[in-house]
Design an enzyme around this catalytic site. Structure first.
Site, PDB file in Angstrom:
ATOM      1  N   GLY A 114      -0.041  67.648  38.807  1.00 17.24           N
ATOM      2  CA  GLY A 114      -0.040  69.019  37.525  1.00 17.24           C
ATOM      3  C   GLY A 114      -1.080  70.262  38.139  1.00 17.24           C
ATOM      4  N   LEU A 117      -1.758  70.152  43.595  1.00 16.06           N
ATOM      5  CA  LEU A 117      -2.121  69.905  44.946  1.00 16.06           C
ATOM      6  C   LEU A 117      -1.347  68.736  45.638  1.00 16.06           C
ATOM      7  CD1 LEU A 117      -5.912  69.113  44.693  1.00 16.06           C
ATOM      8  CD2 LEU A 117      -4.877  70.659  45.510  1.00 16.06           C
ATOM      9  N   GLY A 118       0.260  69.436  44.446  1.00 17.65           N
ATOM     10  CA  GLY A 118       1.221  68.313  45.550  1.00 17.65           C
ATOM     11  C   GLY A 118       1.659  66.996  44.914  1.00 17.65           C
ATOM     12  N   SER A 119       0.497  66.759  44.172  1.00 23.92           N
ATOM     13  CA  SER A 119       1.204  64.998  43.620  1.00 23.92           C
ATOM     14  C   SER A 119       2.625  64.527  43.815  1.00 23.92           C
ATOM     15  CB  SER A 119       0.125  64.835  42.433  1.00 23.92           C
ATOM     16  OG  SER A 119       0.405  65.030  41.261  1.00 23.92           O
ATOM     17  N   SER A 120       2.950  64.954  43.337  1.00 21.30           N
ATOM     18  CA  SER A 120       4.310  65.017  42.755  1.00 21.30           C
ATOM     19  C   SER A 120       5.034  64.557  43.894  1.00 21.30           C
ATOM     20  CB  SER A 120       4.976  65.891  42.060  1.00 21.30           C
ATOM     21  OG  SER A 120       5.405  66.956  42.934  1.00 21.30           O
ATOM     22  N   ALA A 121       5.076  65.804  44.894  1.00 23.52           N
ATOM     23  CA  ALA A 121       5.482  65.634  46.372  1.00 23.52           C
ATOM     24  C   ALA A 121       4.924  64.411  46.673  1.00 23.52           C
ATOM     25  CB  ALA A 121       5.746  66.772  47.223  1.00 23.52           C
ATOM     26  N   ASP A 164       6.472  71.741  49.387  1.00 21.98           N
ATOM     27  CA  ASP A 164       5.790  70.757  49.600  1.00 21.98           C
ATOM     28  C   ASP A 164       6.117  69.103  49.823  1.00 21.98           C
ATOM     29  OD1 ASP A 164       4.662  73.099  46.859  1.00 21.98           O
ATOM     30  OD2 ASP A 164       4.284  71.305  46.024  1.00 21.98           O
TER      31      ASP A 164
HETATM   32  N1  LIG Z   1      -0.395  58.537  40.748  1.00 19.18           N
HETATM   33  C1  LIG Z   1       0.771  59.401  39.878  1.00 19.18           C
HETATM   34  N2  LIG Z   1       1.546  57.911  39.524  1.00 19.18           N
HETATM   35  C2  LIG Z   1       2.910  58.341  39.245  1.00 19.18           C
HETATM   36  N3  LIG Z   1       3.617  59.725  38.755  1.00 19.18           N
HETATM   37  C3  LIG Z   1       2.451  60.289  39.282  1.00 19.18           C
HETATM   38  C4  LIG Z   1       1.253  60.585  39.882  1.00 19.18           C
HETATM   39  N4  LIG Z   1       0.890  61.463  40.476  1.00 19.18           N
HETATM   40  C5  LIG Z   1       2.153  62.182  40.337  1.00 19.18           C
HETATM   41  N5  LIG Z   1       2.282  61.765  40.155  1.00 19.18           N
HETATM   42  C6  LIG Z   1       4.150  62.299  38.634  1.00 19.18           C
HETATM   43  O1  LIG Z   1       3.696  63.744  39.524  1.00 19.18           O
HETATM   44  C7  LIG Z   1       4.342  65.247  37.765  1.00 19.18           C
HETATM   45  C8  LIG Z   1       2.809  66.237  38.408  1.00 19.18           C
HETATM   46  O2  LIG Z   1       3.742  66.978  39.472  1.00 19.18           O
HETATM   47  P1  LIG Z   1       3.603  68.383  39.410  1.00 19.18           P
HETATM   48  O3  LIG Z   1       4.021  68.597  37.825  1.00 19.18           O
HETATM   49  O4  LIG Z   1       4.729  68.888  40.413  1.00 19.18           O
HETATM   50  O5  LIG Z   1       2.454  69.005  39.760  1.00 19.18           O
HETATM   51  P2  LIG Z   1       1.338  68.545  41.434  1.00 19.18           P
HETATM   52  O6  LIG Z   1       2.870  68.099  41.931  1.00 19.18           O
HETATM   53  O7  LIG Z   1       0.848  69.856  41.253  1.00 19.18           O
HETATM   54  O8  LIG Z   1       0.628  67.522  41.379  1.00 19.18           O
HETATM   55  C9  LIG Z   1       3.668  63.841  37.394  1.00 19.18           C
HETATM   56  O9  LIG Z   1       3.731  64.338  35.319  1.00 19.18           O
HETATM   57  C10 LIG Z   1       3.858  62.666  37.888  1.00 19.18           C
HETATM   58  O10 LIG Z   1       5.468  62.502  36.254  1.00 19.18           O
HETATM   59  C1  LIG Z   2       5.308  77.098  42.466  1.00 22.17           C
HETATM   60  C2  LIG Z   2       6.044  75.862  43.665  1.00 22.17           C
HETATM   61  O1  LIG Z   2       5.543  77.437  44.566  1.00 22.17           O
HETATM   62  C3  LIG Z   2       4.971  75.584  43.900  1.00 22.17           C
HETATM   63  C4  LIG Z   2       4.298  74.436  43.006  1.00 22.17           C
HETATM   64  O2  LIG Z   2       3.667  73.470  43.499  1.00 22.17           O
HETATM   65  P1  LIG Z   2       2.584  71.858  42.369  1.00 22.17           P
HETATM   66  O3  LIG Z   2       3.348  71.259  42.163  1.00 22.17           O
HETATM   67  O4  LIG Z   2       2.126  73.117  41.370  1.00 22.17           O
HETATM   68  O5  LIG Z   2       2.223  71.741  43.692  1.00 22.17           O
HETATM   69  C5  LIG Z   2       7.114  75.556  42.949  1.00 22.17           C
HETATM   70  C6  LIG Z   2       8.263  75.005  44.091  1.00 22.17           C
HETATM   71  O6  LIG Z   2       7.729  75.324  45.617  1.00 22.17           O
HETATM   72  O7  LIG Z   2       8.816  73.978  44.445  1.00 22.17           O
HETATM   73 MG   LIG Z   3       4.572  69.168  41.988  1.00 23.45          MG
END
Ligand SMILES: Nc1ncnc2c1ncn2[C@@H]1O[C@H](COP(=O)(O)OP(=O)(O)O)[C@@H](O)[C@H]1O
Ligand SMILES: C[C@@](O)(CCOP(=O)(O)O)CC(=O)O
Ligand SMILES: [Mg+2]
Length: 328
Positions: A114, A117-121, A164
Site C-alpha cells: 500500500g 510501489l505497486g505491491s498489489s500488481a 501498474d
Molecule cells: N506480500 C503480500 N501478500 C499478500 N497480499 C499482498 C502482498 N502485497 C500486497 N498485497 C495485496 O495488495 C494490497 C495493497 O495494494 P495497494 O493498496 O494497491 O497498494 P500498492 O499497490 O501501492 O502497494 C494489500 O492490501 C494486499 O491485498
Molecule cells: C492511483 C493509481 O493511478 C495508481 C495506484 O498505484 P499504487 O497501487 O498505489 O501503487 C491508480 C491506478 O492507476 O489504477
Molecule cells: Mg496497487
C-alpha cells in the site's frame, strides 16, 4: 510447485490522471513479489502470506472456495487484504477453463504494501502466471497483463488503470494511455526512494480525486495538466535530460498535492530530497502515505532522507528490465 516473480514500480509521472485516460509513465524496479503455487485436489484455496498482517495477525485463509479465514477481523478488512489473490485465482480458473481448481499459494514480497510501489500488481501478476502454469497453461505477457488488470479493476471497484499491471508484467519503463500500453526506451535513471513506513488506501484516494474532478472544473483541469506534464516528460526521457525530468516531477507532485493525495510525511520527504539537490521528487502511486521517488546520481538525497524525521527507509532502486520471471 510453480513459482513466478514480478516487480514493483515507481511512477515517474501520471498516476491518478491515468485513470481518466491521460498518459502515465511507470518504471519497474528490482523489488519483487514471489508467488509459489501448488495445485490441491480438494478445490480449496489456501493462502500463506507472511507479509500480510492485519493489526498484528498473520492471515491463514481459505479463499472463495474454502471455509473462510482463521482470524478474528471484520470481513471488509479481510476482503481488502485478500481480494487481489482471490481475484487472481478467479482469472486463472476462467482463462484455463478449470473452474474447480484449488491451490496452495505462498507469497513473499520485498515490496511494502500500500506504499505506492505497486505491491498489489506484482502479487497479482506473479499469482496469475504461476497458477496458470501450474495448470499447464503459459500465458503470453499481453494476456497476463490483461488478466491482472481485470483483477485490479474488480478489486478497486472499477477504478484502476492498466499502468501498474502492464508495467509489472513487462518490466522496463512503460507508457500507458487508456488501453494503449507499450514499453519505451529509458536512460539509466538514478532512482532514490523514501518510505514513511505508512500506506494509503488506493480505492479511497482514487475516489477522492474522482469526486473533486466532478465537483470543480479546475480539478478536472488539474488532471489534464498532469497529462501535459507527462507528455513533456516523455520528451525529456527520450532526450535523457535528467534536469528537465526532475523539474517535471516536481511539477507533477504539486498537481497531485492540489488533488489532495499527498500527506505531511510525503511532502516532508519531497522537500528533503529537493533540499539535497535532487533533480526532482514526487510521491509515487496512490499517495496518502508510503513512498516518494527522487532522481539523484549522488548519495546526497539518500543520506538526507535517512536523517529526515518521518522517513523510515531510504534506498536506491534499479530499473527492472525483466517483468514476470518464471522461476520454477
Ligand atoms: N506480500 C503480500 N501478500 C499478500 N497480499 C499482498 C502482498 N502485497 C500486497 N498485497 C495485496 O495488495 C494490497 C495493497 O495494494 P495497494 O493498496 O494497491 O497498494 P500498492 O499497490 O501501492 O502497494 C494489500 O492490501 C494486499 O491485498
Ligand atoms: C492511483 C493509481 O493511478 C495508481 C495506484 O498505484 P499504487 O497501487 O498505489 O501503487 C491508480 C491506478 O492507476 O489504477
Ligand atoms: Mg496497487
Amino acid at each position: 510447485m510453480t513459482l513466478s516473480s514480478a516487480p514493483g514500480k515507481v511512477y515517474l509521472f501520471g498516476e491518478h490522471a491515468v485513470v481518466y485516460g491521460e498518459p502515465a509513465v511507470p518504471c519497474a524496479i528490482e523489488r519483487r513479489a514471489r508467488v509459489g503455487v501448488q495445485q490441491r485436489d480438494d478445490g480449496k484455496l489456501r493462502v500463506n502470506a507472511e507479509d500480510l498482517s492485519l493489526d498484528g495477525f498473520t492471515v491463514e485463509y481459505d479463499g472463495a472456495a474454502g471455509e473462510g479465514p482463521d482470524v478474528d477481523v471484520s470481513e471488509s478488512l479481510l476482503d481488502a487484504a485478500m481480494g487481489y489473490v482471490d481475484g487472481a485465482i478467479e482469472q486463472v480458473r476462467e482463462v484455463t477453463g478449470n473452474d474447480e481448481a484449488g491451490f496452495d499459494v505462498t507469497i513473499e514480497s520485498d515490496i511494502p504494501l500500500g506504499a505506492g510501489l505497486g505491491s498489489s500488481a506484482a502479487v497479482v501478476v506473479a499469482a496469475i502466471d504461476a497458477a496458470a502454469r501450474e495448470l499447464g497453461v503459459t500465458l503470453d505477457v499481453d494476456e497476463l497483463a490483461e488478466r491482472a488488470y481485470r483483477t485490479e479493476y474488480q478489486v478497486q471497484d472499477g477504478q484502476a488503470s492498466r499502468a501498474d499491471t502492464f508495467c509489472s508484467a513487462t518490466g522496463g519503463a512503460v507508457r500507458v494511455e487508456g488501453d494503449d500500453c507499450r514499453v519505451i526506451e529509458a536512460p539509466d535513471l538514478p532512482i532514490v526512494i523514501g518510505f514513511d513506513g505508512g500506506a494509503g488506501d488506493t480505492g479511497q484516494l482514487v475516489s477522492g480525486v474522482r469526486t473533486l474532478r466532478e465537483e470543480y472544473e479546475f480539478a478536472a483541469d488539474t488532471v489534464e495538466a498532469i497529462g501535459d506534464v507527462v507528455r513533456n516528460g516523455e520528451d525529456a526521457l527520450a532526450d535523457g535530460d535528467l534536469e528537465e525530468l526532475g523539474r517535471l516531477m516536481d511539477f507533477n507532485h504539486g498537481l497531485l498535492s492540489a488533488l489532495g493525495v499527498s500527506s505531511r510525511s510525503l511532502d516532508t520527504m519531497v522537500w528533503a530530497a529537493r533540499d539535497a539537490d535532487a533533480y526532482g521528487a514526487k510521491l509515487t502511486g496512490a499517495g496518502g502515505g508510503g513512498c516518494i521517488v527522487a532522481l539523484d546520481p549522488t548519495p546526497e538525497t539518500e543520506t538526507a532522507l535517512s536523517f529526515t524525521p518521518g522517513c523510515e527507509d531510504a534506498f536506491r532502486a534499479e530499473l527492472a528490465d525483466e517483468g514476470v520471471k518464471r522461476l520454477e
